[in-house]
Design a protein around this motif. Structure first.
Motif, PDB file in Angstrom:
ATOM      1  N   TYR A 152     -40.238  12.849 -35.007  1.00  0.00           N
ATOM      2  CA  TYR A 152     -38.972  12.468 -34.856  1.00  0.00           C
ATOM      3  C   TYR A 152     -38.639  12.705 -33.268  1.00  0.00           C
ATOM      4  CZ  TYR A 152     -38.636  11.711 -39.967  1.00  0.00           C
ATOM      5  OH  TYR A 152     -38.373  11.365 -40.976  1.00  0.00           O
ATOM      6  N   LEU A 153     -37.689  11.945 -33.145  1.00  0.00           N
ATOM      7  CA  LEU A 153     -37.133  11.820 -31.706  1.00  0.00           C
ATOM      8  C   LEU A 153     -36.355  13.270 -31.453  1.00  0.00           C
ATOM      9  CD1 LEU A 153     -36.871  10.178 -28.858  1.00  0.00           C
ATOM     10  CD2 LEU A 153     -34.830   9.482 -29.819  1.00  0.00           C
ATOM     11  N   ASP A 154     -36.411  13.830 -30.193  1.00  0.00           N
ATOM     12  CA  ASP A 154     -35.699  14.811 -30.132  1.00  0.00           C
ATOM     13  C   ASP A 154     -34.326  14.489 -29.523  1.00  0.00           C
ATOM     14  OD1 ASP A 154     -34.442  17.005 -28.619  1.00  0.00           O
ATOM     15  OD2 ASP A 154     -36.488  18.146 -28.502  1.00  0.00           O
ATOM     16  N   ALA A 155     -33.126  14.829 -30.194  1.00  0.00           N
ATOM     17  CA  ALA A 155     -31.904  14.051 -29.972  1.00  0.00           C
ATOM     18  C   ALA A 155     -31.388  14.539 -28.784  1.00  0.00           C
ATOM     19  CB  ALA A 155     -31.223  14.340 -31.052  1.00  0.00           C
ATOM     20  N   GLU A 156     -31.695  15.860 -28.369  1.00  0.00           N
ATOM     21  CA  GLU A 156     -31.214  16.675 -27.046  1.00  0.00           C
ATOM     22  C   GLU A 156     -31.737  16.028 -25.785  1.00  0.00           C
ATOM     23  OE1 GLU A 156     -28.716  18.781 -26.567  1.00  0.00           O
ATOM     24  OE2 GLU A 156     -28.400  18.593 -28.717  1.00  0.00           O
ATOM     25  N   LEU A 157     -33.119  15.749 -25.965  1.00  0.00           N
ATOM     26  CA  LEU A 157     -33.734  15.067 -24.779  1.00  0.00           C
ATOM     27  C   LEU A 157     -33.465  13.643 -24.571  1.00  0.00           C
ATOM     28  CD1 LEU A 157     -37.674  16.182 -25.131  1.00  0.00           C
ATOM     29  CD2 LEU A 157     -35.897  16.834 -23.280  1.00  0.00           C
ATOM     30  N   ALA A 158     -33.085  12.905 -25.648  1.00  0.00           N
ATOM     31  CA  ALA A 158     -32.750  11.642 -25.584  1.00  0.00           C
ATOM     32  C   ALA A 158     -31.316  11.477 -24.919  1.00  0.00           C
ATOM     33  CB  ALA A 158     -32.810  10.926 -26.847  1.00  0.00           C
ATOM     34  N   PRO A 198     -40.743  -3.311 -39.068  1.00  0.00           N
ATOM     35  CA  PRO A 198     -41.619  -3.348 -37.928  1.00  0.00           C
ATOM     36  C   PRO A 198     -41.323  -4.129 -36.809  1.00  0.00           C
ATOM     37  CG  PRO A 198     -42.450  -4.270 -39.991  1.00  0.00           C
ATOM     38  CD  PRO A 198     -41.089  -4.035 -40.310  1.00  0.00           C
ATOM     39  N   LYS A 199     -40.587  -5.098 -36.804  1.00  0.00           N
ATOM     40  CA  LYS A 199     -40.372  -6.139 -35.465  1.00  0.00           C
ATOM     41  C   LYS A 199     -39.630  -5.469 -34.749  1.00  0.00           C
ATOM     42  CE  LYS A 199     -39.615  -9.116 -38.520  1.00  0.00           C
ATOM     43  NZ  LYS A 199     -39.227 -10.501 -39.273  1.00  0.00           N
ATOM     44  N   VAL A 200     -38.728  -4.377 -35.226  1.00  0.00           N
ATOM     45  CA  VAL A 200     -37.808  -3.887 -34.435  1.00  0.00           C
ATOM     46  C   VAL A 200     -38.337  -2.250 -33.726  1.00  0.00           C
ATOM     47  CG1 VAL A 200     -35.391  -3.200 -34.123  1.00  0.00           C
ATOM     48  CG2 VAL A 200     -36.107  -5.247 -35.479  1.00  0.00           C
ATOM     49  N   ALA A 201     -38.510  -2.207 -32.657  1.00  0.00           N
ATOM     50  CA  ALA A 201     -39.211  -0.885 -32.245  1.00  0.00           C
ATOM     51  C   ALA A 201     -38.918  -0.802 -30.662  1.00  0.00           C
ATOM     52  CB  ALA A 201     -40.754  -0.776 -32.452  1.00  0.00           C
ATOM     53  N   THR A 202     -38.791   0.276 -30.348  1.00  0.00           N
ATOM     54  CA  THR A 202     -38.810   0.756 -28.879  1.00  0.00           C
ATOM     55  C   THR A 202     -39.529   1.756 -28.397  1.00  0.00           C
ATOM     56  OG1 THR A 202     -37.000   0.844 -27.043  1.00  0.00           O
ATOM     57  CG2 THR A 202     -36.677   2.459 -29.091  1.00  0.00           C
ATOM     58  N   TYR A 203     -39.742   2.053 -27.287  1.00  0.00           N
ATOM     59  CA  TYR A 203     -40.724   3.088 -26.597  1.00  0.00           C
ATOM     60  C   TYR A 203     -39.938   4.375 -26.057  1.00  0.00           C
ATOM     61  CZ  TYR A 203     -44.271  -0.287 -27.478  1.00  0.00           C
ATOM     62  OH  TYR A 203     -44.973  -1.175 -28.150  1.00  0.00           O
ATOM     63  N   CYS A 204     -40.245   5.464 -26.335  1.00  0.00           N
ATOM     64  CA  CYS A 204     -39.902   6.641 -25.509  1.00  0.00           C
ATOM     65  C   CYS A 204     -41.125   7.376 -25.157  1.00  0.00           C
ATOM     66  CB  CYS A 204     -38.756   7.698 -26.701  1.00  0.00           C
ATOM     67  SG  CYS A 204     -39.820   8.402 -27.925  1.00  0.00           S
ATOM     68  N   PRO A 205     -40.606   8.318 -24.202  1.00  0.00           N
ATOM     69  CA  PRO A 205     -41.824   9.345 -23.719  1.00  0.00           C
ATOM     70  C   PRO A 205     -42.706  10.061 -24.954  1.00  0.00           C
ATOM     71  CG  PRO A 205     -40.011   9.293 -22.274  1.00  0.00           C
ATOM     72  CD  PRO A 205     -39.605   8.476 -23.285  1.00  0.00           C
ATOM     73  N   THR A 206     -43.755  10.183 -24.888  1.00  0.00           N
ATOM     74  CA  THR A 206     -44.245  10.814 -25.967  1.00  0.00           C
ATOM     75  C   THR A 206     -43.852  12.410 -26.039  1.00  0.00           C
ATOM     76  OG1 THR A 206     -46.146   9.629 -25.794  1.00  0.00           O
ATOM     77  CG2 THR A 206     -46.446  11.572 -26.837  1.00  0.00           C
ATOM     78  N   ASP A 207     -43.347  12.911 -24.917  1.00  0.00           N
ATOM     79  CA  ASP A 207     -43.052  14.514 -25.177  1.00  0.00           C
ATOM     80  C   ASP A 207     -41.594  14.514 -25.724  1.00  0.00           C
ATOM     81  OD1 ASP A 207     -42.071  13.449 -22.824  1.00  0.00           O
ATOM     82  OD2 ASP A 207     -42.406  15.116 -21.641  1.00  0.00           O
ATOM     83  N   TRP A 208     -40.955  13.191 -26.031  1.00  0.00           N
ATOM     84  CA  TRP A 208     -39.613  13.514 -26.668  1.00  0.00           C
ATOM     85  C   TRP A 208     -39.697  13.621 -28.017  1.00  0.00           C
ATOM     86  CZ3 TRP A 208     -35.724   9.394 -24.050  1.00  0.00           C
ATOM     87  CH2 TRP A 208     -35.675   9.803 -22.689  1.00  0.00           C
ATOM     88  N   VAL A 209     -40.889  13.181 -28.415  1.00  0.00           N
ATOM     89  CA  VAL A 209     -41.118  13.196 -29.911  1.00  0.00           C
ATOM     90  C   VAL A 209     -41.811  14.755 -30.510  1.00  0.00           C
ATOM     91  CG1 VAL A 209     -42.647  12.248 -32.033  1.00  0.00           C
ATOM     92  CG2 VAL A 209     -41.694  10.740 -30.067  1.00  0.00           C
TER      93      VAL A 209
END
Length: 72
Positions: free
Chosen positions: A57-63, A41-52
């Motif tokens: 799960y994170l959409d690999a194509e968008l990332a 839980p100490k290791v996190a990052t942020y991505c645009p909500t519409d990538w999830v």
């Protein structure tokens, strides 16, 4: 205002080296806990909500098309 979601990478321990290796899976805490992945839980990052996606799960194509926003 930017709309970001906190996500976590799923890591495994390489049995040969003992080092953590990314599995290629990134998702929200709820999705990873639901699917019984262990997260740090100490290791996190942020991505645009519409990538999830709808599963959490994170959409690999968008990332792949955009750089990860590490500095946020």
């Amino acid at each position: 205002m930017l709309n970001f979601t906190k996500v976590y990478d799923v890591m495994e321990v390489d049995p040969d080296t003992g080092k953590a290796v990314w599995t290629g899976i990134t998702g929200t805490r709820a999705a990873l806990q639901r699917d019984r992945f262990t997260i740090d839980p100490k290791v996190a990052t942020y991505c645009p909500t519409d990538w999830v996606d709808e599963r959490g799960y994170l959409d690999a194509e968008l990332a792949r098309k955009h750089r990860r926003p590490w500095s946020i």
